[in-house]
Scaffold this active site. Sequence first.
Site, PDB file in Angstrom:
ATOM      1  N   GLU A   4      -2.570  -8.232  -1.031  1.00 31.94           N
ATOM      2  CA  GLU A   4      -3.705  -7.870  -1.723  1.00 31.94           C
ATOM      3  C   GLU A   4      -3.483  -7.365  -3.027  1.00 31.94           C
ATOM      4  O   GLU A   4      -1.920  -7.723  -3.403  1.00 31.94           O
ATOM      5  CB  GLU A   4      -4.415  -6.680  -1.522  1.00 31.94           C
ATOM      6  N   LYS A 138      -4.060   7.485   3.448  1.00 31.66           N
ATOM      7  CA  LYS A 138      -3.874   8.678   3.447  1.00 31.66           C
ATOM      8  C   LYS A 138      -4.707   9.302   4.004  1.00 31.66           C
ATOM      9  O   LYS A 138      -5.716   9.128   4.682  1.00 31.66           O
ATOM     10  CB  LYS A 138      -4.253   8.579   1.928  1.00 31.66           C
TER      11      LYS A 138
HETATM   12  N1  PSU Z   1      -4.935   3.460  -0.352  1.00 32.39           N
HETATM   13  C1  PSU Z   1      -4.409   3.056  -0.220  1.00 32.39           C
HETATM   14  N2  PSU Z   1      -3.487   2.398  -2.047  1.00 32.39           N
HETATM   15  C2  PSU Z   1      -4.196   1.306  -1.912  1.00 32.39           C
HETATM   16  C3  PSU Z   1      -6.190   1.616  -1.424  1.00 32.39           C
HETATM   17  C4  PSU Z   1      -6.007   2.291  -0.622  1.00 32.39           C
HETATM   18  O1  PSU Z   1      -3.311   4.518  -0.402  1.00 32.39           O
HETATM   19  O2  PSU Z   1      -4.141   0.714  -3.047  1.00 32.39           O
HETATM   20  C5  PSU Z   1      -6.324   0.376  -2.288  1.00 32.39           C
HETATM   21  C6  PSU Z   1      -6.748  -0.875  -1.016  1.00 32.39           C
HETATM   22  O3  PSU Z   1      -7.075  -1.606  -1.444  1.00 32.39           O
HETATM   23  C7  PSU Z   1      -8.106  -0.580  -0.163  1.00 32.39           C
HETATM   24  C8  PSU Z   1      -8.936  -0.167  -0.737  1.00 32.39           C
HETATM   25  O4  PSU Z   1      -8.228  -1.810   0.620  1.00 32.39           O
HETATM   26  O5  PSU Z   1      -8.671   0.738  -1.953  1.00 32.39           O
HETATM   27  C9  PSU Z   1      -9.773   0.930   0.068  1.00 32.39           C
HETATM   28  O6  PSU Z   1     -11.470   1.427  -1.004  1.00 32.39           O
HETATM   29  P1  PSU Z   1     -12.214   1.916  -0.570  1.00 32.39           P
HETATM   30  O7  PSU Z   1     -11.370   3.158   0.084  1.00 32.39           O
HETATM   31  O8  PSU Z   1     -12.940   1.905  -1.576  1.00 32.39           O
HETATM   32  O9  PSU Z   1     -12.839   1.076   1.161  1.00 32.39           O
END
Ligand code: PSU
Length: 282
Positions: A4, A138
């Site tokens: 990604e 996390k």
């Molecule tokens: N969690 C992490 N590092 C990240 C992300 C999540 O520890 O970089 C990023 C990833 O790209 C993940 C996105 O797909 O955040 C999820 O965002 P949301 O919670 O808004 O769906």
Amino acid sequence: MALESTIFSHLGLPSPHNREALERCTAAVRAGGAVPAVTAVLDGVVRLGLTDDEHERILGPARKAAERDVAVAVGQGWDVGATTVSASVAIAASAGVSVFATGGIGGVHRGSELTGDISADLDAIASHPVITVSAGAKAFLDLPRTLEFLETAGAPVLGWQHDWFPAFYTRSSGLPVPHRVEAADEVARIFAARSRPSSGVLLTVPIPEAAELDADELGAVLTDALDDCERAGIVGAEITPFVLGRIAAATEGRSVPANLALAENNAAVAAQVAVAVAVAAR
Ligand code: PSU
Ligand code: MN
């Protein structure tokens, strides 16, 4: 093998660590005998695999693009769309790439029973034919509900040589992972045997022991980060980048090396799986 781009953008890691992360992850994929293909939207075009110059562009300013935003990024001709997990598995699937590595996935947020905040990553992982390799999610998320969601959506959740669902910076969330696996060819066999050809698999890989952070100290940091987020009135797609920024700031030097080590390790394991999937398809 797909990677990604949100993690390599300013939304995922502070500069210059994002560059180091990109270099270490792509090198780990190549060392494992696979070909790294970073996903992004550049100049309104969906991309899987970038040149060196294009890698530079995702290290700079970028807009977060989840799966649903990719259509908007194309339609509006965004300069640089940094693709999340959900966007990346969708792009990988559309090109027939069946293995994807990230750092951590999004999940069900704490308080989701009131806010309804569930990352689009979960549905995407369950409903595209791709193996997602991650260090779990996390612990600022609601990890029991995250696992429940994946069970309901029908995505197998595997633990790489490990019995516990990892919590990104720590090797165990205290929640058992449904199935332990030992080797890449085992993952490839599971992927080949799924009942719905359009569905995916989540392979969780714990952070290497030497890089693991202290769970107690981290707990306080996560709670503070979530409190700050609520006080600041942050909502929607901005929640995750905001909380990640607070965690990085509060743990200073320690969280970044841990983040880089687990991302590189995930890329190395994913490369082994990509090779096993390719061999099985011969
Ligand atoms: N969690 C992490 N590092 C990240 C992300 C999540 O520890 O970089 C990023 C990833 O790209 C993940 C996105 O797909 O955040 C999820 O965002 P949301 O919670 O808004 O769906
Ligand atoms: Mn959300």
